[in-house]
Design an enzyme around this catalytic site. Structure first.
Site, mmCIF file in Angstrom:
data_model
loop_
_atom_site.group_PDB
_atom_site.id
_atom_site.type_symbol
_atom_site.label_atom_id
_atom_site.label_comp_id
_atom_site.label_asym_id
_atom_site.label_seq_id
_atom_site.Cartn_x
_atom_site.Cartn_y
_atom_site.Cartn_z
ATOM 1 N N LYS A 190 35.380 48.384 -22.381
ATOM 2 C CA LYS A 190 33.970 48.071 -22.660
ATOM 3 C C LYS A 190 33.046 49.047 -21.955
ATOM 4 C CE LYS A 190 30.548 44.518 -21.310
ATOM 5 N NZ LYS A 190 29.796 45.333 -20.336
ATOM 6 N N ASN A 191 33.262 49.265 -20.668
ATOM 7 C CA ASN A 191 32.338 50.066 -19.872
ATOM 8 C C ASN A 191 32.441 51.557 -20.161
ATOM 9 O OD1 ASN A 191 31.294 47.783 -18.603
ATOM 10 N ND2 ASN A 191 32.767 47.881 -16.923
ATOM 11 N N CYS A 248 23.934 39.897 -18.402
ATOM 12 C CA CYS A 248 24.343 38.733 -17.623
ATOM 13 C C CYS A 248 23.379 38.479 -16.471
ATOM 14 C CB CYS A 248 25.746 38.949 -17.051
ATOM 15 S SG CYS A 248 27.051 38.780 -18.280
ATOM 16 N N ARG A 282 19.082 43.630 -10.666
ATOM 17 C CA ARG A 282 19.525 44.883 -11.267
ATOM 18 C C ARG A 282 18.335 45.723 -11.748
ATOM 19 N NH1 ARG A 282 24.946 44.078 -14.700
ATOM 20 N NH2 ARG A 282 23.660 43.019 -16.217
ATOM 21 N N ASP A 313 33.290 43.423 -10.775
ATOM 22 C CA ASP A 313 33.628 42.732 -12.010
ATOM 23 C C ASP A 313 34.880 41.862 -11.881
ATOM 24 O OD1 ASP A 313 31.471 43.667 -13.385
ATOM 25 O OD2 ASP A 313 32.549 45.182 -14.528
ATOM 26 N N ARG A 354 31.640 39.065 -24.669
ATOM 27 C CA ARG A 354 30.935 40.329 -24.433
ATOM 28 C C ARG A 354 31.888 41.402 -23.928
ATOM 29 N NH1 ARG A 354 27.361 40.452 -20.347
ATOM 30 N NH2 ARG A 354 26.899 42.520 -21.144
#
Length: 416
Positions: A22-23, A116, A121, A305, A397
């Site tokens: 994903k990242n 999220c 952030r 994570d 997600r």
């Protein structure tokens, strides 16, 4: 229907293949905007964040087609449309389109991105870094416009090795005049993947994976074919699930070289972990050893994570464990849900103390964010009775099909 149901008590046995990252794929999709040609992205995970990014690209004129896990992105005809709506506000990763749009058009207007709920952030670090290349920012009514008459390379030192800020600087700098020197850059494997994609497309970038990256801007980019690496966080999640419930599993294509800290911790907690070219084999009894103190850090340290999945595992370790969260200030949201299952966890500031209990009991819990949801699924695997985790859309997600993968490993789990 937005739930995961797990009947605990089974150890994990079998094999599952680790999906694409994903990242890594999201910044690569953003980078395709810089290329007035067709980019082919292989091993693209079928997750909701990728579908949202696809919608954003299509909204600004990209033609995107999909064949299973291969994406074709044709960015020859894109426009400077304002990026707005749930695809932006619901996904933090939409922020990386800031650098790509600046690189392509020298201007972009977008709503503030979401994602999220794991802390503030702030994006100031992104905007201040881009200002060093001649970008002006105007904020109004929950949106901002970034403009640059001329993008010019510069020496940029990040106050913190932010992954997102590093990606935005790279995406902007490859189209700027001159050389950009990015200091205190993030070192994550996903940064390396982005730079590999851009270099295959004709960019000149040196130092990816280190704390100083040099980008020579202004080169014409061309279409290419790129394979997304496997997802180290998904692999780490399933490794921790085995550690929590016990078992013998093979994680095919798990990127072991990117997981040194996680593998070291698993071995310290009593697991036997074997690494081959094909992936990672884990053999372990349900975890017994606590962790005196583990701190989340930027790569190559223990990833934030995986903090929530680790907390779930430690809830049944013998003795007291301590987790220190140094990346996000609101990432202990899973603690109260685990306590509903019988865990003994106290949090204060960036510290969490976990006193292991003999048993967790299944009950109804809610996934308030992506990785916390994965942690609750692990807790359900470890618990007695049935656990229902609501908020499955958060988990989707980042996990292509967590129910399928854990079913492959022998867990009694269904989505629906």
């Amino acid at each position: 229907m937005d739930a995961v149901h797990i009947r605990g008590g089974n150890a994990l046995f079998g094999e599952t293949k680790i999906q694409g990252s994903k990242n890594a794929v999201l910044p690569v999709m953003a980078a395709a905007l810089l290329i007035e040609d067709i980019s082919i992205i292989e091993n693209c995970p079928r997750i909701s964040d990728v579908f949202r990014m696809q919608k954003l690209l299509e909204k600004i004129g990209c033609r995107v087609s999909r064949a299973d896990r291969t994406l074709l992105i044709d960015a020859r005809d894109v426009s400077k449309e304002m990026m707005e709506g749930e695809s932006v506000t619901g996904m933090r990763s939409s922020l990386m389109l800031l650098g790509a749009m600046l690189g392509r058009f020298h201007e972009v207007t977008m709503e503030y991105p979401g994602g999220c709920v794991i802390g503030r952030r702030p994006i100031d670090i992104h905007l201040k870094a881009l200002a060093r290349m001649g970008v002006d920012i105007e904020e109004k009514d929950g949106a901002f416009t970034a403009r640059a008459g001329n993008l010019t390379g510069n020496v940029i030192t990040l106050p913190f090795p932010s992954v997102g800020a590093t990606e935005n600087v790279i995406l902007t700098a490859v189209m700027a005049r001159g050389i950009t020197v990015l200091q205190n850059a993030a070192r994550e494997p996903e940064i390396v993947a982005l730079c590999q994609f851009l270099c295959k497309s004709g960019a000149m970038i040196e130092g990816a994976g280190g704390c100083v990256i040099l980008i020579e801007g202004g080169r014409k980019l061309h279409g290419t074919r790129f394979r997304v690496p496997a997802d180290r966080i998904v692999a780490g999640t399933y490794l921790l699930a085995a550690l929590g419930a016990g078992g013998h599993v093979f994680l095919r294509e798990a990127p072991a070289m990117q997981m040194n800290c996680v593998i070291w911790l698993a071995r310290e907690m009593g697991a036997e972990v074997m690494i081959t070219r094909e992936g990672i084999t884990v053999m372990t009894d349900p975890v017994k050893k606590p962790v005196s103190c583990i701190r989340t850090e930027v790569y190559p340290g223990f990833p934030t994570d995986l903090q929530s999945p680790l907390m779930a595992v430690l809830s049944k370790a013998e003795g007291k464990s301590v987790i220190e969260e140094k990346i996000f200030e609101d990432r202990f949201r899973i603690a109260s849900e685990l306590c509903k299952m019988g865990a003994c966890i106290r949090t204060e500031g960036d510290m969490a103390g976990i006193c292991g209990v003999e048993n967790l009991r299944g009950c109804l819990v809610n996934a308030g964010e992506l990785r916390g949801g994965a942690g609750l699924v692990i807790a359900g695997c470890m618990a007695q009775g049935e656990t229902t985790v609501t908020g499955r859309h958060f988990i989707e997600r980042g996990y292509e099909d967590i129910c399928r993968d854990l079913q492959d490993l022998g867990i009694n789990i269904v989505c629906g």
